[in-house]
Design a protein around this motif. Structure first.
Motif, mmCIF file in Angstrom:
data_model
loop_
_atom_site.group_PDB
_atom_site.id
_atom_site.type_symbol
_atom_site.label_atom_id
_atom_site.label_comp_id
_atom_site.label_asym_id
_atom_site.label_seq_id
_atom_site.Cartn_x
_atom_site.Cartn_y
_atom_site.Cartn_z
ATOM 1 N N MET A 1 -12.927 8.977 30.621
ATOM 2 C CA MET A 1 -14.333 8.352 30.308
ATOM 3 C C MET A 1 -14.187 7.226 29.441
ATOM 4 O O MET A 1 -13.507 7.350 28.250
ATOM 5 N N ASP A 2 -14.865 6.127 29.766
ATOM 6 C CA ASP A 2 -14.816 4.999 28.788
ATOM 7 C C ASP A 2 -15.853 5.088 27.802
ATOM 8 O O ASP A 2 -17.018 5.416 27.965
ATOM 9 N N LEU A 3 -15.460 4.665 26.542
ATOM 10 C CA LEU A 3 -16.605 4.834 25.532
ATOM 11 C C LEU A 3 -16.675 3.237 24.874
ATOM 12 O O LEU A 3 -15.619 2.732 24.573
ATOM 13 N N ARG A 4 -17.935 2.834 24.968
ATOM 14 C CA ARG A 4 -18.251 1.636 24.619
ATOM 15 C C ARG A 4 -19.122 1.589 23.566
ATOM 16 O O ARG A 4 -19.887 2.361 23.299
ATOM 17 N N ILE A 5 -19.010 0.354 22.683
ATOM 18 C CA ILE A 5 -19.919 0.425 21.449
ATOM 19 C C ILE A 5 -21.024 -0.731 21.712
ATOM 20 O O ILE A 5 -20.784 -1.718 22.183
ATOM 21 N N PHE A 6 -22.260 -0.227 21.501
ATOM 22 C CA PHE A 6 -23.364 -0.958 21.907
ATOM 23 C C PHE A 6 -24.361 -1.294 20.709
ATOM 24 O O PHE A 6 -24.607 -0.295 20.177
ATOM 25 N N THR A 7 -24.584 -2.459 20.355
ATOM 26 C CA THR A 7 -25.181 -2.974 19.175
ATOM 27 C C THR A 7 -26.756 -3.524 19.595
ATOM 28 O O THR A 7 -26.791 -4.090 20.640
ATOM 29 N N GLU A 8 -27.525 -3.427 18.659
ATOM 30 C CA GLU A 8 -28.847 -4.138 18.743
ATOM 31 C C GLU A 8 -29.185 -4.930 17.699
ATOM 32 O O GLU A 8 -29.846 -4.634 16.608
ATOM 33 N N PRO A 9 -28.454 -6.173 17.631
ATOM 34 C CA PRO A 9 -28.485 -7.001 16.394
ATOM 35 C C PRO A 9 -29.996 -7.419 15.855
ATOM 36 O O PRO A 9 -30.002 -7.949 14.758
ATOM 37 N N GLN A 10 -30.862 -7.601 16.887
ATOM 38 C CA GLN A 10 -32.405 -8.133 16.792
ATOM 39 C C GLN A 10 -32.968 -7.115 15.447
ATOM 40 O O GLN A 10 -33.806 -7.578 14.812
ATOM 41 N N GLN A 11 -32.239 -5.961 15.268
ATOM 42 C CA GLN A 11 -32.991 -5.119 14.250
ATOM 43 C C GLN A 11 -32.521 -5.577 13.096
ATOM 44 O O GLN A 11 -32.945 -5.100 11.852
ATOM 45 N N GLY A 12 -31.333 -6.574 12.684
ATOM 46 C CA GLY A 12 -31.174 -6.936 11.406
ATOM 47 C C GLY A 12 -29.390 -6.932 11.458
ATOM 48 O O GLY A 12 -29.150 -6.116 11.163
ATOM 49 N N ALA A 13 -28.803 -8.273 11.608
ATOM 50 C CA ALA A 13 -27.316 -8.407 11.552
ATOM 51 C C ALA A 13 -27.190 -9.918 11.726
ATOM 52 O O ALA A 13 -27.684 -10.640 12.159
ATOM 53 N N THR A 14 -25.999 -10.153 10.622
ATOM 54 C CA THR A 14 -25.482 -11.470 10.795
ATOM 55 C C THR A 14 -24.562 -11.476 11.850
ATOM 56 O O THR A 14 -23.945 -10.490 12.196
ATOM 57 N N TYR A 15 -23.810 -12.648 12.097
ATOM 58 C CA TYR A 15 -22.677 -12.675 13.037
ATOM 59 C C TYR A 15 -21.411 -12.007 12.398
ATOM 60 O O TYR A 15 -20.606 -11.284 12.944
ATOM 61 N N ASP A 16 -21.430 -12.153 11.043
ATOM 62 C CA ASP A 16 -20.469 -11.563 10.303
ATOM 63 C C ASP A 16 -20.373 -10.019 10.653
ATOM 64 O O ASP A 16 -19.377 -9.376 10.550
ATOM 65 N N ASP A 17 -21.601 -9.442 10.378
ATOM 66 C CA ASP A 17 -21.674 -8.003 10.630
ATOM 67 C C ASP A 17 -21.191 -7.744 12.071
ATOM 68 O O ASP A 17 -20.524 -6.433 12.142
#
Length: 319
Positions: A1-17
């Motif tokens: 099973m592939d596990l992928r990380i999925f983020t929601e940057p609009q909730q508050g994140a910089t490019y560095d984050d």
């Protein structure tokens, strides 16, 4: 099973984050880093403000080397399909052929109002045409031209350049009959039109935050849509996106749940959540109903220890 990380940057994140999370994703052995494509936070102040999905992925393409990169999902309202095809092909080249395109009709009216983006009430026709245009541009042989005259978009004698550097979408060594070189992900909960689009254009069908009990029926509709156009149903990867919240013990779980404004009981019901053993059990149950890939929605981007725990204790038991 592939596990992928999925983020929601609009909730508050910089490019560095995002860079820190993407590089942790790669270092820890996860399959891919994906991000949403939104310009407005849904529930938080969203400081310091949004980042553009494809601009971000272009940067990450140069600062990672192994993981797949993509959107879940790009809204058809944000970019003309000709421009999107150029952008995605460019990021594919920058990454050495690691890009995937998740695409959907868009749903968040308020972000369109906030940034002056038109938000037509009916967008499924736009989605269909965008898929026709993007795949048509990429499939047009070098030296030939592509034209499209539709209800929403018109392209005349396009040179259909640049091309992605990925040369073929394959699975188990076999080229997928309905897929472009850059894997396209179509997702949604619609009972008829979405499965039909997935069957026609996608390398992957994604169910975003479904009720667990509904997953088999959702996958069955996509398989039936494939069979209706005589495409092998096993061409597609079948995936889900679910919130991630795992703790080494109850105290750690409670702390992580509070950090994202959720309750442990609700997370256990709807996500990959709980103790390590519970997360492993949930992923095992998903595999039994046909899930081949899971996008782990990671909401606290500062908590890289969370990813460390999942990589060390959960992933080895489900890979």
């Amino acid at each position: 099973m592939d596990l992928r990380i999925f983020t929601e940057p609009q909730q508050g994140a910089t490019y560095d984050d995002l860079l820190a999370v993407a590089q942790a994703t790669e270092r820890l052995g996860f399959d891919a880093f994906f991000r949403s494509d939104h310009y407005l936070s849904m529930s938080r102040p969203g400081l310091p403000g949004p980042t553009d999905a494809w601009t971000t992925l272009a940067g990450l393409a140069r600062e990672t080397s192994r993981i797949r990169l993509g959107t879940l999902v790009t809204s058809v309202t944000f970019r003309h399909p000709g421009v999107l095809a150029v952008q995605v092909a460019g990021v594919d080249q920058m990454s050495g052929g690691r890009v995937e395109l998740g695409i959907g009709a868009g749903w968040f009216a308020r972000e369109h109002e906030a940034y002056g983006i038109p938000f037509p009430p009916k967008r499924f026709g736009m989605l269909t045409e965008q898929l026709e245009v993007v795949t048509g541009l990429w499939r047009t042989p070098v030296g030939e031209t592509f034209s499209h005259a539709g209800e929403h978009y018109t392209l005349t004698d396009s040179p259909a350049l640049p091309k992605p550097v990925q040369t073929a979408a394959v699975r188990d060594g076999v080229r997928l009959s309905g897929a472009t070189a850059v894997p396209i992900i179509v997702g949604g909960n619609g009972p008829a039109r979405t499965p039909a689009l997935a069957a026609r254009f996608a390398a992957e069908y994604n169910a975003a935050f479904p009720e667990i009990a509904d997953i088999p029926a959702m996958f069955a509709r996509v398989r039936a849509a494939c069979e209706a156009i005589e495409r092998p149903a096993d061409d597609l990867v079948y995936s889900v996106a679910l919130v991630l919240c795992v703790g080494a013990d109850e105290a750690e779980l409670a702390r992580r749940a509070a950090a994202i404004g959720r309750e442990p009981a609700e997370l256990r019901e709807h996500g990959v959540a709980g103790t390590v053993a519970e997360a492993v059990d949930r992923l095992g149950a998903l595999r039994e109903v046909g899930v081949e890939r899971v996008y782990l929605q990671t909401l606290d981007l500062a908590d890289l220890d969370h990813l460390e725990l999942v990589a060390a204790e959960v992933a080895p038991q489900v890979s």
